[in-house]
Scaffold this motif. Structure first.
Motif, short mmCIF file in Angstrom:
data_model
loop_
_atom_site.label_atom_id
_atom_site.label_comp_id
_atom_site.label_asym_id
_atom_site.label_seq_id
_atom_site.Cartn_x
_atom_site.Cartn_y
_atom_site.Cartn_z
N MET A 1 -3.39 18.63 19.45
CA MET A 1 -2.47 19.21 18.49
C MET A 1 -1.45 20.11 19.18
O MET A 1 -0.27 20.05 18.91
N THR A 2 -1.91 20.93 20.13
CA THR A 2 -0.99 21.82 20.84
C THR A 2 0.02 21.01 21.65
O THR A 2 1.20 21.35 21.67
N ARG A 3 -0.44 19.94 22.30
CA ARG A 3 0.47 19.14 23.11
C ARG A 3 1.53 18.47 22.25
O ARG A 3 2.70 18.38 22.64
N TYR A 4 1.14 18.01 21.09
CA TYR A 4 2.08 17.38 20.16
C TYR A 4 3.19 18.36 19.77
O TYR A 4 4.38 18.03 19.77
N ARG A 5 2.83 19.59 19.49
CA ARG A 5 3.83 20.59 19.13
C ARG A 5 4.71 20.93 20.33
O ARG A 5 5.92 21.15 20.18
N ASP A 6 4.13 21.01 21.51
CA ASP A 6 4.90 21.29 22.72
C ASP A 6 5.97 20.23 22.95
O ASP A 6 7.11 20.56 23.34
N ILE A 7 5.62 18.98 22.73
CA ILE A 7 6.59 17.88 22.93
C ILE A 7 7.73 18.00 21.93
O ILE A 7 8.91 17.87 22.29
N CYS A 8 7.40 18.24 20.67
CA CYS A 8 8.44 18.44 19.64
C CYS A 8 9.39 19.57 20.04
O CYS A 8 10.62 19.44 19.97
N THR A 9 8.81 20.69 20.45
CA THR A 9 9.61 21.86 20.80
C THR A 9 10.49 21.60 22.02
O THR A 9 11.68 21.96 22.03
N GLU A 10 9.93 20.96 23.05
CA GLU A 10 10.69 20.68 24.27
C GLU A 10 11.87 19.76 23.98
O GLU A 10 13.00 20.02 24.42
N LEU A 11 11.66 18.69 23.24
CA LEU A 11 12.76 17.77 22.91
C LEU A 11 13.81 18.47 22.05
O LEU A 11 15.01 18.30 22.25
N ALA A 12 13.36 19.25 21.07
CA ALA A 12 14.30 19.96 20.21
C ALA A 12 15.14 20.95 21.01
O ALA A 12 16.36 21.08 20.78
N HIS A 13 14.54 21.65 21.97
CA HIS A 13 15.29 22.57 22.83
C HIS A 13 16.33 21.82 23.67
O HIS A 13 17.48 22.28 23.82
N GLN A 14 15.97 20.68 24.22
CA GLN A 14 16.91 19.91 25.03
C GLN A 14 18.11 19.45 24.20
O GLN A 14 19.26 19.48 24.66
N ILE A 15 17.85 19.04 22.98
CA ILE A 15 18.93 18.56 22.11
C ILE A 15 19.79 19.73 21.63
O ILE A 15 21.02 19.65 21.61
N SER A 16 19.16 20.84 21.26
CA SER A 16 19.90 22.01 20.82
C SER A 16 20.80 22.55 21.93
O SER A 16 21.92 22.99 21.68
N ALA A 17 20.31 22.50 23.18
CA ALA A 17 21.06 23.02 24.32
C ALA A 17 22.13 22.06 24.80
O ALA A 17 22.96 22.43 25.64
N GLY A 18 22.14 20.83 24.31
CA GLY A 18 23.15 19.87 24.74
C GLY A 18 22.76 19.06 25.95
O GLY A 18 23.57 18.30 26.49
N THR A 19 21.52 19.19 26.41
CA THR A 19 21.05 18.37 27.52
C THR A 19 20.94 16.91 27.10
O THR A 19 21.22 15.99 27.88
N LEU A 20 20.53 16.69 25.86
CA LEU A 20 20.53 15.37 25.24
C LEU A 20 21.56 15.35 24.13
O LEU A 20 21.69 16.32 23.37
N HIS B 1 1.79 14.14 30.53
CA HIS B 1 0.35 14.12 30.78
C HIS B 1 -0.43 14.10 29.47
O HIS B 1 -1.33 14.93 29.22
N THR B 2 -0.08 13.16 28.62
CA THR B 2 -0.75 13.04 27.33
C THR B 2 -0.84 11.57 26.96
O THR B 2 -0.58 10.69 27.80
N THR B 3 -1.18 11.29 25.72
CA THR B 3 -1.34 9.90 25.29
C THR B 3 -0.08 9.40 24.61
O THR B 3 0.73 10.19 24.08
N ALA B 4 0.09 8.08 24.57
CA ALA B 4 1.24 7.47 23.91
C ALA B 4 1.23 7.79 22.41
O ALA B 4 2.28 7.98 21.80
N SER B 5 0.05 7.85 21.82
CA SER B 5 -0.03 8.15 20.38
C SER B 5 0.45 9.56 20.08
O SER B 5 1.08 9.82 19.04
N THR B 6 0.18 10.49 21.00
CA THR B 6 0.66 11.87 20.80
C THR B 6 2.19 11.92 20.87
O THR B 6 2.84 12.60 20.07
N VAL B 7 2.78 11.20 21.83
CA VAL B 7 4.24 11.15 21.94
C VAL B 7 4.83 10.50 20.69
O VAL B 7 5.83 10.97 20.14
N SER B 8 4.24 9.43 20.22
CA SER B 8 4.74 8.76 19.02
C SER B 8 4.70 9.68 17.81
O SER B 8 5.64 9.70 17.00
N ARG B 9 3.63 10.44 17.70
CA ARG B 9 3.53 11.37 16.58
C ARG B 9 4.63 12.43 16.65
O ARG B 9 5.23 12.78 15.63
#
Length: 323
Positions: free
Chosen positions: A1-20, A37-45
């Protein structure tokens, strides 16, 4: 659960900052899983969560892409529990905006435009609702730039609104404009408010001394209208919607820009407000009050680092759409 939230936050930060950027394609799910370093299902979620928030676009047999308008959506996602504090000027439509934001906007004071900018400068509020007419004829930008210098000042456009003289039904004093205010009892706002500054400028332009004004000082546009409705005064300067609420007559004088002045660091907490201002439903409700133009609501202007009194008419800076 923590890793799933970390991925959401990291991608959102990259997009907000204009990196993506909108349209950029993300690596495949398996590649991202190895990277984090996680599972494909976690990334998909995580990607589905961001897609539900309008940050990503998902399609069958295709990699995720950054959505159009993703920068603003990413800021909203990151600021889901944030509350924007607002000081400054009074306006009846602010109540509609506050209601639409469902607890994410808190108005801390309504003591006027100048006091609002001072509250932002002192760190007592995130933004200030302002409508200040500079001697160059430009609204708001020179004042926000001057009082928020060094804080990367921005303007968020709320709406344009119509100001005029509020008079009793039938206009018994036959008031037609500023020239007819001499020797009349007038409800006015406190010094430092945008409406009082506007009234003083209109009186001076017509050859009248603002210090000679007779009548009470009140705190809001509704109180101006109430003073007229109760016969306490002969007229008052206020917005059309206040006159409409109490079935009073309105003599239009001018349209003005009503904006939020804020520092650059407050743009992220303002993401929900900006998104709400761009919704047709809220715009329609504000316009229905009477005397409002919401065609540019939600527009953001980054103010240039120039002296607003250096002899030229300052512009409104660089306008940009967040996302």
């Amino acid at each position: 659960m923590t890793r799933y939230r970390d991925i959401c936050t990291e991608l959102a930060h990259q997009i907000s900052a204009g990196t993506l950027h909108p349209g950029d394609e993300l690596p495949g799910v398996r590649e991202l899983a190895q990277q984090w370093h996680t599972t494909a299902s976690t990334v998909s979620r995580a990607q589905r969560q961001l897609a539900d928030a309008g940050v990503l676009e998902l399609a069958d047999r295709r990699r995720a892409r950054v959505a159009s308008g993703a920068a603003l959506a990413a800021r909203r996602f990151l600021q889901v529990d944030s509350v924007l504090t607002l000081a400054g000027s009074d306006d009846p439509a602010l109540d509609l905006l506050t209601g639409a934001l469902d607890g994410r906007l808190r108005i801390v004071t309504r003591e006027g435009s100048v006091a609002g900018l001072n509250a932002v400068r002192q760190g007592h509020a995130d933004g200030a609702a302002i409508h200040l007419l500079h001697h160059t004829g430009v609204y708001n930008a020179p004042f926000a730039l001057g009082m928020l210098r060094g804080l990367e000042p921005h303007l968020i456009h709320l709406w344009r609104r119509e100001q005029g003289l509020i008079v009793p039904p039938g206009n018994p004093r036959r008031i037609t404009g500023i020239a007819d205010l001499a020797e009349r009892r007038i409800a006015s706002r406190r010094p430092g408010t945008g409406t009082r500054i506007l009234l003083d400028r209109l009186l001076l332009a017509d050859g009248h001394d603002p210090d000679g004004l007779r009548g009470p000082q009140v705190n809001t546009h509704l109180e101006v209208a109430l003073a007229v409705a109760t016969g306490t005064v002969d007229a008052g300067l206020g917005v059309r919607s206040a006159a409409t609420d109490l079935d009073l007559e309105f003599i239009p004088l001018t349209w003005e820009d009503f904006d939020i002045g804020l520092a650059g660091h407050a743009l992220d907490p303002a993401a929900h407000l900006i998104a709400a201002l761009r919704k047709p439903t809220l715009r329609s409700r504000i316009s229905a009050l009477g005397g409002y133009d919401t065609s540019r609501s939600g527009e953001i202007t980054k103010l240039p680092a120039t002296d607003p009194t250096n002899g030229h008419v300052p512009g409104r800076g660089h306008r940009r759409q967040a996302g």
